[in-house]
Design a protein around this motif. Structure first.
Motif, PDB file in Angstrom:
ATOM      1  N   CYS A 229     -68.239   9.560 -68.408  1.00 12.94           N
ATOM      2  CA  CYS A 229     -69.213   9.600 -69.468  1.00 12.94           C
ATOM      3  C   CYS A 229     -70.068  10.958 -69.575  1.00 12.94           C
ATOM      4  O   CYS A 229     -70.088  11.729 -70.659  1.00 12.94           O
ATOM      5  CB  CYS A 229     -70.474   8.517 -69.453  1.00 12.94           C
ATOM      6  N   TYR A 230     -70.472  11.159 -68.518  1.00 14.34           N
ATOM      7  CA  TYR A 230     -71.142  12.719 -68.455  1.00 14.34           C
ATOM      8  C   TYR A 230     -70.140  13.915 -68.679  1.00 14.34           C
ATOM      9  O   TYR A 230     -70.612  14.654 -69.131  1.00 14.34           O
ATOM     10  CB  TYR A 230     -71.986  12.785 -67.122  1.00 14.34           C
ATOM     11  N   MET A 231     -69.037  13.633 -68.216  1.00 12.61           N
ATOM     12  CA  MET A 231     -68.052  14.502 -68.619  1.00 12.61           C
ATOM     13  C   MET A 231     -67.723  14.774 -69.943  1.00 12.61           C
ATOM     14  O   MET A 231     -67.742  16.005 -70.414  1.00 12.61           O
ATOM     15  CB  MET A 231     -66.801  14.058 -67.779  1.00 12.61           C
ATOM     16  N   VAL A 232     -67.636  13.724 -70.782  1.00  7.67           N
ATOM     17  CA  VAL A 232     -67.591  13.689 -72.195  1.00  7.67           C
ATOM     18  C   VAL A 232     -68.624  14.438 -73.043  1.00  7.67           C
ATOM     19  O   VAL A 232     -68.585  15.219 -73.719  1.00  7.67           O
ATOM     20  CB  VAL A 232     -67.114  12.428 -72.803  1.00  7.67           C
TER      21      VAL A 232
ATOM     22  N   LEU B 156     -66.779  11.491 -79.775  1.00  6.80           N
ATOM     23  CA  LEU B 156     -67.511  10.153 -79.868  1.00  6.80           C
ATOM     24  C   LEU B 156     -66.661   8.781 -79.614  1.00  6.80           C
ATOM     25  O   LEU B 156     -67.041   7.967 -78.904  1.00  6.80           O
ATOM     26  CB  LEU B 156     -68.127   9.905 -81.314  1.00  6.80           C
ATOM     27  N   SER B 157     -65.189   9.083 -80.156  1.00  9.21           N
ATOM     28  CA  SER B 157     -64.204   8.358 -79.940  1.00  9.21           C
ATOM     29  C   SER B 157     -64.060   7.972 -78.287  1.00  9.21           C
ATOM     30  O   SER B 157     -63.902   6.720 -77.994  1.00  9.21           O
ATOM     31  CB  SER B 157     -63.097   8.617 -80.943  1.00  9.21           C
TER      32      SER B 157
ATOM     33  N   PHE C  48     -72.823   0.724 -81.003  1.00  7.39           N
ATOM     34  CA  PHE C  48     -72.687   2.227 -81.488  1.00  7.39           C
ATOM     35  C   PHE C  48     -71.539   2.900 -82.166  1.00  7.39           C
ATOM     36  O   PHE C  48     -71.578   3.886 -82.530  1.00  7.39           O
ATOM     37  CB  PHE C  48     -73.222   3.036 -80.428  1.00  7.39           C
ATOM     38  N   ALA C  49     -70.859   1.974 -82.168  1.00 10.92           N
ATOM     39  CA  ALA C  49     -69.327   2.089 -82.924  1.00 10.92           C
ATOM     40  C   ALA C  49     -69.557   2.685 -84.285  1.00 10.92           C
ATOM     41  O   ALA C  49     -68.956   3.220 -85.110  1.00 10.92           O
ATOM     42  CB  ALA C  49     -68.484   1.242 -82.874  1.00 10.92           C
ATOM     43  N   LEU C  50     -70.736   2.124 -85.021  1.00 14.26           N
ATOM     44  CA  LEU C  50     -70.973   2.289 -86.280  1.00 14.26           C
ATOM     45  C   LEU C  50     -71.494   3.857 -86.590  1.00 14.26           C
ATOM     46  O   LEU C  50     -71.153   4.559 -87.755  1.00 14.26           O
ATOM     47  CB  LEU C  50     -72.580   1.706 -86.562  1.00 14.26           C
TER      48      LEU C  50
ATOM     49  N   PRO D 226     -69.557  11.702 -89.060  1.00  9.23           N
ATOM     50  CA  PRO D 226     -68.642  12.628 -88.937  1.00  9.23           C
ATOM     51  C   PRO D 226     -68.200  12.814 -90.434  1.00  9.23           C
ATOM     52  O   PRO D 226     -67.874  13.857 -90.969  1.00  9.23           O
ATOM     53  CB  PRO D 226     -67.684  12.647 -87.743  1.00  9.23           C
ATOM     54  N   VAL D 227     -67.451  11.602 -90.848  1.00 11.74           N
ATOM     55  CA  VAL D 227     -66.818  11.296 -92.151  1.00 11.74           C
ATOM     56  C   VAL D 227     -67.887  11.616 -93.530  1.00 11.74           C
ATOM     57  O   VAL D 227     -67.390  12.338 -94.119  1.00 11.74           O
ATOM     58  CB  VAL D 227     -66.228  10.044 -92.115  1.00 11.74           C
TER      59      VAL D 227
END
Length: 462
Positions: free
Chosen positions: A54-57, A94-95, A108-110, A115-116
């Motif tokens: 997670c921290y890497m992303v 985010l994905s 939080f998938a909302l 971006p769209v």
């Protein structure tokens, strides 16, 4: 018209208005939110996450921001491709973060809509479709492939499959709907903004032409006396130099050139004077002034005014009124077959004008939209349009409508009826009609203003 000269700005052009600094700032907010969510989930709710990944992303976003800050200048504006790549990076980041934290089981998938929505607001339709398609693919993958959320006790936190399916459907619908909604609304706002800017340019141009006409007329008036003196003196020299032909020819040339200057200034002075009393004029005089550039274009323009018991009103010669009426008359002349009629009427409360032509009339399916900027025409059924000339953007009519409404007018657009038709059902459309109506108080020069002193004309300031 103005249609041919002003075009709406494309999405690619508008994308160039976005500063890199703005995108970097938004990304810092996103990074702060992601770090906060992960920290709270671990220490407050005791969830077991792949903290390193997670921290890497999140670190990838931090590195991308730092590179953008140190490599590019602070005032850099992104082009279409750069904007699209930045938003695509945020969507993929985010994905992947959602993949590590429960997929669609993560509320939080909302945020996949973010971006769209940004793309729909600032980028072209092609970029929006690409990002929207990518978001739909990512949402579909995350509904099936993800690392589950676990508690300290080893329990897996998951929604029932029915809820996951509902979230997946809702997200896809939201991506499509919000994208389409944002594109449409943003396009309307941008078109209106462009059209209003063109209107202001047209009004400024008309004001400059009016001011220029006054300067020219005043210059012609002021130069008249010295030119007359030059002509008189040269005439006397011609008589006195009868025995010296070479000098006599020079004096004759001076008088000839003085006459030429007089003729030039007289023609230029016809553009109008800046005398204060010409700031207002009778209604029909203003209408004829607006129509004057289109009187010799091969169509007959008739002027009529109804004989009312109320005297013809005297109105202010506002540039927006003259330019707006000129656009409407030009439109009628453009599409008339042979004749155009301009009718005026007034009473104690209102002043009204009707501009009519003997053309084919407005397309019925566009009557409700006439006056909208950048109006596009839909091909009617049958392949041939009733008024095929209306394939432009409608910016000229929008400018006319906006300027006249600014002066207090109300405009109505309609089609007439052939007076030779046998019945209302059988009568064919016969010409376009534009009705302009003002409250007298908004446009009329009051009697006090008409009888008050005009004052001195202002000198020309170089």
């Amino acid at each position: 018209m103005t249609d041919a000269n002003v075009r709406p700005l494309s999405g690619a052009t508008r994308a160039n208005w976005i500063r890199l600094r703005t995108m970097i700032l938004l990304r810092w907010f996103a990074i702060g939110g992601q770090l906060t969510a992960i920290t709270v989930a671990q220490h407050w709710y005791g969830l077991q996450l792949e903290t390193g990944l997670c921290y890497m992303v999140i670190g990838a976003s931090v590195i991308a921001n730092l590179v953008a800050i140190f490599v590019f200048p602070e005032n850099k504006r992104l082009n279409e491709v750069e904007n699209m790549l930045m938003v695509m990076f945020d969507l993929l980041q985010l994905s992947f973060l959602l993949f590590l934290t429960g997929g669609l089981h993560n509320p939080f998938a909302l945020l996949m809509l973010g971006p769209v929505t940004i793309s729909a607001a600032v980028l072209t339709l092609r970029s929006t479709v690409l990002l929207g398609s990518t978001a739909i693919v990512m949402v579909s993958v995350l509904s099936q492939v993800y690392l589950p959320l676990r508690t300290d006790a080893g329990l897996i936190l998951e929604f029932p499959q029915l809820f996951v399916f509902g979230n997946w459907v809702a997200l896809i619908i939201a991506i499509v709907f919000i994208s389409a909604y944002s594109v449409r609304v943003t396009s309307e706002i941008h078109s209106m903004s462009d059209a209003l800017a063109a209107t202001q340019m047209a009004l400024a141009r008309e004001q400059k032409l009016t001011d220029l006409g006054g300067v020219v007329a005043a210059a012609a008036h002021e130069l008249g006396t010295p030119l007359a003196t030059i002509k008189l003196a040269s005439g006397e020299l011609i008589e006195e130099l009868s025995d010296r032909p070479e000098l006599r020819e020079d004096a004759a040339l001076i008088r000839e050139q003085a006459d030429r200057c007089r003729d030039i200034l007289r023609d230029m002075g016809r553009a109008g004077k800046n005398d204060l009393h010409l700031h207002r004029a009778p209604l029909m005089a203003v209408v004829e002034e607006a129509a004057e550039p289109h009187m010799s274009r091969g169509k007959t323009v008739h002027f009529h005014h109804l004989q009312e018991p109320v005297l013809q009103p005297v109105i202010f010669r506002k540039p927006e009124v003259i330019h707006g009426l000129r656009n409407l008359i030009q439109n009628a002349v453009d599409f008339a077959q042979f004749e155009v009629w301009v009718e005026a009427g007034w009473d104690e409360q209102t002043i009204a004008l009707r501009i009519m032509d003997d053309g084919r009339g407005f397309p019925p399916h566009l009557l409700g939209r006439i006056g909208d900027p950048f109006m596009r025409r839909r091909p009617p059924t049958g392949g041939t349009g009733v008024r095929p000339e209306y394939e432009g953007m409608g910016l000229g009519l929008f400018i006319a409508k906006t300027l006249l409404e600014r002066s207090g007018a109300e405009l109505q657009f309609a089609n007439g009826r052939d007076p030779m038709g046998q019945s209302e059902e059988e009568a064919a459309d016969f010409g376009a009609i534009v009705k302009v109506t003002w409250p007298r108080l908004r446009i009329e020069a009051t009697s006090d203003e008409e009888t008050s002193g005009l004052g001195k004309n202002q000198p020309i300031v170089a």
